[in-house]
Scaffold this motif. Structure first.
Motif, PDB file in Angstrom:
ATOM      1  N   ASP A  66      -6.410   0.070   2.570  1.00  0.00           N
ATOM      2  CA  ASP A  66      -5.565  -0.489   3.630  1.00  0.00           C
ATOM      3  C   ASP A  66      -6.390  -0.459   4.906  1.00  0.00           C
ATOM      4  OD1 ASP A  66      -3.930  -0.480   5.883  1.00  0.00           O
ATOM      5  OD2 ASP A  66      -2.764   1.247   5.252  1.00  0.00           O
ATOM      6  N   LYS A 119       1.065   7.452   3.150  1.00  0.00           N
ATOM      7  CA  LYS A 119       0.327   7.310   4.410  1.00  0.00           C
ATOM      8  C   LYS A 119       1.235   7.430   5.624  1.00  0.00           C
ATOM      9  CE  LYS A 119      -1.697   3.583   2.416  1.00  0.00           C
ATOM     10  NZ  LYS A 119      -2.316   2.265   2.463  1.00  0.00           N
ATOM     11  N   ASP A 137       1.243  -5.788  -0.887  1.00  0.00           N
ATOM     12  CA  ASP A 137       0.977  -5.144   0.400  1.00  0.00           C
ATOM     13  C   ASP A 137      -0.323  -5.708   0.978  1.00  0.00           C
ATOM     14  OD1 ASP A 137       0.903  -3.490   2.563  1.00  0.00           O
ATOM     15  OD2 ASP A 137       0.605  -1.635   1.458  1.00  0.00           O
ATOM     16  N   ASN A 138      -1.430  -4.999   0.780  1.00  0.00           N
ATOM     17  CA  ASN A 138      -2.676  -5.420   1.432  1.00  0.00           C
ATOM     18  C   ASN A 138      -3.435  -6.473   0.629  1.00  0.00           C
ATOM     19  OD1 ASN A 138      -2.658  -3.478   3.720  1.00  0.00           O
ATOM     20  ND2 ASN A 138      -2.510  -2.050   1.999  1.00  0.00           N
ATOM     21  N   GLU A 152       5.994  -0.898  15.687  1.00  0.00           N
ATOM     22  CA  GLU A 152       4.772  -1.407  15.042  1.00  0.00           C
ATOM     23  C   GLU A 152       4.885  -2.900  14.757  1.00  0.00           C
ATOM     24  OE1 GLU A 152       4.303   1.491  11.728  1.00  0.00           O
ATOM     25  OE2 GLU A 152       2.239   1.447  12.440  1.00  0.00           O
ATOM     26  N   ASP A 210       2.755   1.597   1.413  1.00  0.00           N
ATOM     27  CA  ASP A 210       3.448   2.531   2.301  1.00  0.00           C
ATOM     28  C   ASP A 210       4.499   1.840   3.173  1.00  0.00           C
ATOM     29  OD1 ASP A 210       2.910   5.513   3.194  1.00  0.00           O
ATOM     30  OD2 ASP A 210       3.498   4.373   4.952  1.00  0.00           O
ATOM     31  N   LEU A 211       4.114   0.722   3.759  1.00  0.00           N
ATOM     32  CA  LEU A 211       5.056   0.053   4.651  1.00  0.00           C
ATOM     33  C   LEU A 211       6.275  -0.449   3.880  1.00  0.00           C
ATOM     34  CD1 LEU A 211       5.848  -1.115   7.391  1.00  0.00           C
ATOM     35  CD2 LEU A 211       4.529  -3.150   6.808  1.00  0.00           C
ATOM     36  N   ARG A 269       8.520   2.417   3.369  1.00  0.00           N
ATOM     37  CA  ARG A 269       9.278   2.731   4.592  1.00  0.00           C
ATOM     38  C   ARG A 269      10.438   1.764   4.751  1.00  0.00           C
ATOM     39  NH1 ARG A 269       4.752   2.395   9.089  1.00  0.00           N
ATOM     40  NH2 ARG A 269       6.495   2.858  10.455  1.00  0.00           N
ATOM     41  N   ASN A 281      -3.685   0.768  -3.297  1.00  0.00           N
ATOM     42  CA  ASN A 281      -2.994   0.882  -2.003  1.00  0.00           C
ATOM     43  C   ASN A 281      -3.754   1.747  -0.992  1.00  0.00           C
ATOM     44  OD1 ASN A 281      -0.250   2.531  -0.580  1.00  0.00           O
ATOM     45  ND2 ASN A 281      -0.736   0.413  -0.171  1.00  0.00           N
TER      46      ASN A 281
HETATM   47  O1  LIG Z   1       1.667  -0.444   3.829  1.00  0.00           O
HETATM   48  P1  LIG Z   1       0.336   0.214   3.750  1.00  0.00           P
HETATM   49  O2  LIG Z   1      -0.763  -0.750   3.941  1.00  0.00           O
HETATM   50  O3  LIG Z   1       0.177   1.039   2.515  1.00  0.00           O
HETATM   51  O4  LIG Z   1       0.239   1.257   4.938  1.00  0.00           O
HETATM   52  C1  LIG Z   1       0.555   0.914   6.260  1.00  0.00           C
HETATM   53  C2  LIG Z   1       0.107   1.986   7.197  1.00  0.00           C
HETATM   54  O5  LIG Z   1      -1.300   2.026   7.259  1.00  0.00           O
HETATM   55  O6  LIG Z   1       0.594   1.654   8.441  1.00  0.00           O
HETATM   56  C3  LIG Z   1       1.376   2.683   9.004  1.00  0.00           C
HETATM   57  C4  LIG Z   1       0.753   3.237  10.220  1.00  0.00           C
HETATM   58  O7  LIG Z   1       0.415   2.201  11.093  1.00  0.00           O
HETATM   59  C5  LIG Z   1       1.606   3.705   7.949  1.00  0.00           C
HETATM   60  O8  LIG Z   1       2.879   3.552   7.436  1.00  0.00           O
HETATM   61  C6  LIG Z   1       0.655   3.361   6.839  1.00  0.00           C
HETATM   62  O9  LIG Z   1      -0.313   4.341   6.837  1.00  0.00           O
END
Ligand SMILES: O=P(O)(O)OC[C@@]1(O)O[C@H](CO)[C@@H](O)[C@@H]1O
Length: 386
Positions: free
Chosen positions: A161, A352, A206-207, A90, A316-317, A320, A158
């Motif tokens: 997004d 997400k 984040d966003n 990604e 979410d990112l 991760r 969040n």
């Molecule tokens: O970090 P954010 O904005 O909360 O989410 C990022 C995101 O939309 O991108 C990924 C899929 O492309 C997923 O990890 C997540 O749903």
């Protein structure tokens, strides 16, 4: 590095699989329609749409960071996009998208954010207007309720997004307020802040737009209540994951806040002055767009986090990247998954993607029994702290 398998995108029907099959082709079309790109840029976008159905190719010879990505992609260049780690793929996709639109090339499209039309529409939209108006009655509430309201707004912000919304089947405002958090360590978050106050807080945002505004309001609240002496905002140096905030998005959000009436405008003016005085600082570290988890962070970034009384990771990112984009058993303690992190850390995230840790056994049993896809649809959220 955690001894847990990384998430790839080659399982039919999985979220990452759908990202390559649906979300990214739809996003490329949306980007192409968002600005009047000339034929060569459109061709490059079409080529990217084609490329992601096959092997990962190197950046062109004239790309300023070709060698860096050749090194980062040593194991992955030449493999199918869906067979390499999802997080790496990604990140590289967004780098390639910036190439396609001429973001780094000499010429008129240099530095033009391909996602700006979507971010601006959200920043000027009616939904944000009502979010801001909701701030006015807050001052009359007891302190603990103000804390909870601002934390909740930042947490559920969040959901706003724009990448997720490209193919989301739900409206971001369609949230059932009775949905319990998957994990809730917010009490610990406030205790940690109070024990260290007044100190420096890192907020890894984040966003942009509709998520960034409540994040900025939370930052203002931490400063105004003495929980933070300074706030360091970490943003992305370049456009990324559609709506991720860049320095330009922070200034746009501040301008939007300053122009607002009532409590939102007052907070905006305090934050603006905070930036002028150096109380609120903005950092756009290159690692924030690197394709790796925070396990690989460079020393200067680790120093920022080590010096903070608390680092708040939004979204979410960032989650991760914090725990690693891996198939963790969901009951793995959050403290164990983040034990490498150089200071106290909190995650505020709506779910997400498949990655999750720190889910109590009984909660997991209940969520799985429900049959709904609770990990990937943004309907659930968590606050975790270590
Ligand atoms: O970090 P954010 O904005 O909360 O989410 C990022 C995101 O939309 O991108 C990924 C899929 O492309 C997923 O990890 C997540 O749903």
């Amino acid at each position: 590095m955690p001894d847990v398998p990384q998430i790839l995108s080659n399982v039919p029907g999985s979220l990452p699989w759908g990202v390559w099959r649906e979300r990214h082709p739809a996003l490329i079309a949306k980007v192409a329609a968002g600005l009047p790109y000339p034929p060569d840029r459109r061709r490059a976008l079409d080529e990217l749409a084609e490329e992601i159905t096959g092997p990962v190719r190197p950046l062109p010879a004239d790309a300023h960071d070709r060698d860096l990505w050749a090194e980062w992609g040593r194991e992955y260049l030449g493999a199918h996009w869906q067979d390499v780690p999802f997080l790496w793929a990604e990140s590289y996709f967004y780098r390639k998208l910036l190439h396609a639109v001429g973001y780094f090339a000499d010429g008129p499209w240099r530095g033009v954010d391909p996602f700006e039309p979507f971010k601006t529409a959200e920043l000027l939209g009616g939904a944000l207007e009502s979010d801001l108006a909701a701030l006015d009655p807050l001052a009359a509430l007891p302190d603990a309720e103000q804390d909870a309201a601002l934390l909740t707004a930042s947490l559920w912000g969040n959901r706003a997004d724009l990448g997720f919304q490209v193919t989301a089947r739900r409206d971001p405002d369609e949230r059932d307020p009775s949905t319990p958090l998957v994990a809730d360590q917010s009490a610990r978050l406030w205790t940690l802040l109070e024990e260290a106050a007044p100190a420096g807080v890192c907020l890894v945002v984040d966003n942009a737009a509709r998520e960034l505004v409540p994040d900025l309001l939370l930052a203002d609240h931490l400063l105004a209540t003495g929980r933070a002496a300074t706030v360091l905002l970490h943003v992305k140096p370049t456009p990324y994951f559609v709506s991720d905030a860049t320095p330009a998005d922070v200034t746009a959000a501040l301008r939007r806040l300053v122009a607002a009436s009532g409590a939102a405008g007052e907070a905006g003016r305090r934050l603006w002055q905070g930036v002028v005085d150096g109380v609120v600082a903005i950092r756009a570290h290159p690692f924030s767009c690197a394709p790796w988890s925070y396990h690989h962070m460079p020393a200067d970034l680790a120093e920022d986090f080590a010096a903070a009384s608390l680092t708040i990771m939004k979204g979410d990112l960032n989650y991760r990247r914090l725990v690693g984009d891996r198939w963790w058993p969901p009951t793995t303690p959050f403290a164990a998954a983040t034990d490498y992190f150089p200071g106290p850390v909190a995650a505020l995230r709506t779910l997400k993607s498949d990655v999750v840790v720190g889910v109590p056994d009984e909660v997991l049993t209940h969520l799985d029994a429900d049959g709904e896809p609770w990990r990937t649809t943004g309907t659930h959220a968590l606050v975790q702290v270590r």
